[in-house]
Design a protein around this motif. Structure first.
Motif, short mmCIF file in Angstrom:
data_model
loop_
_atom_site.label_atom_id
_atom_site.label_comp_id
_atom_site.label_asym_id
_atom_site.label_seq_id
_atom_site.Cartn_x
_atom_site.Cartn_y
_atom_site.Cartn_z
N GLY A 40 0.80 -1.22 0.00
CA GLY A 40 0.00 0.00 0.00
C GLY A 40 0.82 1.26 0.00
N ILE A 41 2.13 1.13 -0.27
CA ILE A 41 3.03 2.28 -0.28
C ILE A 41 2.79 3.17 -1.49
CG2 ILE A 41 5.47 2.94 -0.49
CD1 ILE A 41 4.72 1.99 2.28
N ASP A 42 2.29 2.59 -2.58
CA ASP A 42 2.15 3.33 -3.84
C ASP A 42 0.83 4.08 -3.96
OD1 ASP A 42 0.52 1.15 -4.05
OD2 ASP A 42 1.21 0.53 -6.05
N LYS A 43 0.08 4.20 -2.86
CA LYS A 43 -1.21 4.90 -2.93
C LYS A 43 -1.03 6.41 -2.97
CE LYS A 43 -3.94 1.27 -0.70
NZ LYS A 43 -4.80 0.90 0.46
N GLN A 44 0.02 6.92 -2.36
CA GLN A 44 0.29 8.36 -2.39
C GLN A 44 1.34 8.63 -3.46
OE1 GLN A 44 0.13 6.83 0.78
NE2 GLN A 44 -1.93 7.61 1.03
N HIS A 45 1.13 9.70 -4.22
CA HIS A 45 2.08 10.07 -5.27
C HIS A 45 2.52 11.51 -5.05
CE1 HIS A 45 1.39 6.41 -7.60
NE2 HIS A 45 0.11 6.55 -7.31
N GLY A 46 3.74 11.79 -5.41
CA GLY A 46 4.29 13.12 -5.25
C GLY A 46 5.76 13.03 -4.91
N LYS A 47 6.47 14.08 -5.16
CA LYS A 47 7.89 14.12 -4.84
C LYS A 47 8.08 14.03 -3.33
CE LYS A 47 8.79 17.07 -8.85
NZ LYS A 47 9.27 18.40 -9.30
#
Length: 743
Positions: free
Chosen positions: A443-450
């Motif tokens: 579930g680490i890839d649920k947030q996106h952004g630098k």
């Protein structure tokens, strides 16, 4: 093509130098390589090479121009370069001359830069040239108020004119309020229509104010951004300080703790002279000889101009260090500032994972991450591809820890590409290790952004490692976002901080909103510690970016029982407005509470600033224990070993968990474990899970408020007698004064 040719030329030159290693020594060869790289970076399209940019702009101004606006534009660019060099008066003279010309370059931009130049001039004449302990700390008051008011006065007049025409310019509005604060006139004299409320801090949770004593102890090194390590490098029990600087013209520094309230600068005697550069550095005993060695990481942010070698510095045990990078088989040329030491194959020797920077806009250049496996003879073998962890991305932070409690150390990677990676350490054939990308499953890839700084920690003391990572996504100056937040204006930056809580099943949930981590930070150097010894980990985040307009404070957050965090920046008096880089939490004076050392300064010569040493005055009467662990079958510095303390507080039994490491991904705290236990008066049990050997040792009924040492397999606790240090600080009115923390 020019950049490619330069890179090829650089590679050939350095290859020749490296191959000659041994003709005097590998240490001398590294000094020669650094000098060569520094010369070749100059003028090679490096946006941070201000001297080269100035020479280029002067050459353009000598060329006849038929259009006056072109001349104005070149002069305007030169003025900004002069600001980067710290020559504010020269920049102001050029900008004012352009203003008087009939054909000007973008008047609105010009006026904003002129106002900023005056603000910077005020900063230089007050905060840098006449530096005081409260300089540039938000809210600005006391010794931080400017004696020379001319720079801020002129900036105020210009900002008010700008805002009269463009009242929605939040950047100028923020800087205007800052300018008034530097004069001690906030909030009373700020015009109502431009006023920003609550800049003094509005948190309901208060802590006792820290005091910056760096200048008094001669620890206020003024250089550009860099790394910091606080640890005991000579094994006398007292914590020393090692610093690095980002520029290849910035020297390293080594300050020995004299155990009498003073430090000695032993940089030259330690043979660190000439080992320049390094945005980050960290410590580990890579060869198990009982002395902490140093890794220096170079080239970050510079793209192809960042093909700088890292350095592995062997601690010789006699107060000197030797660069053994080439001999150890670790010479490579990739831009980086991120690495993590751990024993990834559980053989009792530390390995090293390095996260390198591959700019997303570059399709030709690849700088894959590196994994150096320890050969147990002073050398390493690079095996990232073989271990399936040769990630390619703009990596800004890496951390390692056993998130699934299976006895193997995993890796988390933070990038500027918008992706984050969780690599699970799985058993390969024989003694080989392999990693599996489980980002999606976890579930680490649920947030996106630098994103930038990161670390594993058990923030809620449930025995499972959680992950913190700070978002670094913005398209405006950071001052704009800070003003918008104070004025409750939506700014579009949703993920400000991310706190991945471990669900105990291989997955994580971002609980940052529920935990109250919804404040703008834009962190760079950051770390965590326990400022009040309640057993819950707090954090201090250094903020900023290279732009001068991004004038926002570093921030501190207190952990409230593992459930929420409260910002305590204002009451703690640690809201430094200068750019915050490497952070180290450490009990520097052996009084039981953790102090903070932070590297300040930016990416340009003109943005160099004095470092800060924030002394903790004490935050109550909580108790503590300091544990120095030494591995036998496990790695000597015990990195990766887990400590569990169990005790009764207010009639209830609870536990505190700590892993041995240097903390966050940008800045290094000591490897000894400084652990708070709240109001408990006895530690019922200390349980140690030695990483590498897998052995478990338990010690019962240990008294708090002492320094102890535990050697793996020795089955006993050794008491270490360390003096509580009274810092020798000059009293500004009464002469020398021995100062200790007030309890």
């Amino acid at each position: 093509m020019k950049s490619t040719l330069l890179s090829l030329s650089l590679f050939i030159t350095i290859l020749f130098l490296a191959c000659s290693c041994g003709k005097p020594s590998c240490h001398d060869e590294m000094l020669a390589i650094l000098k060569t790289v520094n010369k070749m970076e100059y003028g090679a399209g490096n946006q941070f090479s201000t001297k080269a940019k100035l020479s280029y702009m002067d050459s353009l101004l000598l060329v006849p121009h038929s259009i006056p606006s072109q001349i104005s534009y070149c002069k305007y660019l030169k003025a900004n370069i002069l600001l980067e060099l710290g020559q504010e008066e020269a920049a102001i003279k050029i900008l004012e001359n352009i203003v008087r010309e009939e054909n000007t370059y973008k008047a609105d931009v010009l006026w904003k830069d002129l106002a900023l130049a005056y603000l910077r001039l005020g900063e230089r004449s007050n905060c840098i040239s006449n530096h005081a302990s409260e300089s540039c700390i938000l809210p600005i008051k006391g010794l931080g108020v400017h004696h020379d008011s001319s720079g801020s006065r002129k900036a105020i007049r210009i900002y008010e004119k700008i805002l009269a025409l463009t009242p929605n310019d939040l950047e100028s509005r923020w800087l205007l309020n800052i300018a008034y604060m530097t004069l001690g006139e906030y909030p009373e004299k700020v015009p109502n229509e431009f006023f920003i409320p609550n800049m003094e801090g509005d948190t309901t949770i208060k802590v006792n104010a820290f005091q910056d004593v760096a200048a008094d102890l001669k620890l206020d090194v003024r250089n550009m951004a860099g790394g910091s390590i606080v640890d005991d490098f000579d094994n006398d029990g007292y914590l020393d300080i090692v610093l690095s600087g980002w520029s290849l013209e910035d020297e390293m520094h080594y300050f020995k703790n004299n155990a009498d309230g003073t430090f000695s600068d032993l940089t030259s005697k330690s043979d660190l002279k000439g080992l320049t550069g390094g945005l980050n550095c960290m410590q580990a005993d890579y060869n198990n000889d009982g002395y902490l060695d140093i890794l220096v990481l170079r080239g970050a942010w510079k793209g192809e101009n960042g093909r700088e070698p890292n350095s592995l510095l062997k601690n010789n045990g006699d107060g000197t260090f030797t660069d053994v990078t080439i001999k150890a088989g670790m010479l490579s040329f990739h831009p980086t500032q991120a690495a993590t030491w751990n024993d990834f194959n559980n053989d009792g020797w530390l390995d090293l994972f390095i996260g390198n920077e591959s700019p997303s806009q570059s399709f030709m250049t690849r700088h894959p991450c590196e994994l150096y496996i320890n050969n147990q003879d002073g050398t390493f073998s690079e095996m990232a591809k073989r271990a399936h962890c040769d990630i390619v991305g703009y990596v800004k932070g890496v951390t390692s820890g056993d998130y699934d409690n299976d006895g193997r150390k995993d890796i988390f990677i933070s990038t500027m590409d918008g992706n984050r990676k969780l690599l699970k350490n799985i058993k390969g054939k024989g003694n080989e290790i392999q990693f599996e990308d489980v980002s999606h499953q976890a579930g680490i890839d649920k947030q996106h952004g630098k994103s930038f700084p990161t670390w594993f920690w058990d923030y809620n003391n449930d025995g499972w490692l959680d992950i913190f990572v700070c978002d670094y996504t913005f398209d405006k100056s950071l001052s704009y976002y800070e003003a918008a937040e104070k004025l409750n204006i939506p700014a579009g930056n949703a993920d400000k901080m991310i706190l991945y809580r471990n669900n105990h099943d291989g997955t994580f949930t971002n609980v940052a909103p529920e935990a109250g981590l919804t404040t703008n930070v834009f962190a760079m150097g950051s770390n965590f510690g326990d400022i009040d010894n309640d057993g819950y980990l707090d954090m201090y985040l250094g903020s900023g970016n290279p732009k001068y307009q991004s004038l926002i404070p570093n921030k501190m957050f207190k952990n409230l029982g593992g459930e929420k965090f409260a910002e305590v920046t204002s009451s703690a008096r640690v809201g430094h407005l200068q750019k915050g880089h490497a952070v180290s939490f450490a009990d520097m004076d052996n009084d039981g509470d953790q102090d903070i050392y932070i590297e300040m300064g930016g990416a340009y010569i003109g943005d160099a600033y004095q470092n800060s040493f924030f002394l903790n005055p004490g935050q109550g009467n909580n108790n503590w224990i300091c544990i120095n662990l030494e591995g036998a079958e496990s790695n000597r510095s015990a990195i990766g070993t887990r400590v569990k303390l169990t005790f009764k507080e207010n009639g209830k039994t609870r536990s505190v968990y700590r892993d041995v490491n240097s903390g966050g991904s940008f800045g290094s705290s000591p490897l000894r474990r400084e652990i708070g236990i709240g109001t408990a008066t006895l530690i019922d049990e200390i349980e140690i899970h030695w990483h590498g050997s897998g052995k478990v040792e338990i010690f019962k009924n240990v008294k708090p408020n002492q320094f102890i040492k535990i050697v793996e397999g020795d089955h006993r606790i050794e008491t270490i007698n360390l003096k509580k240090l009274n810092w020798v600080l000059p009293d500004k009115l009464c002469g020398p004064l021995a100062f200790s923390n007030r309890k």
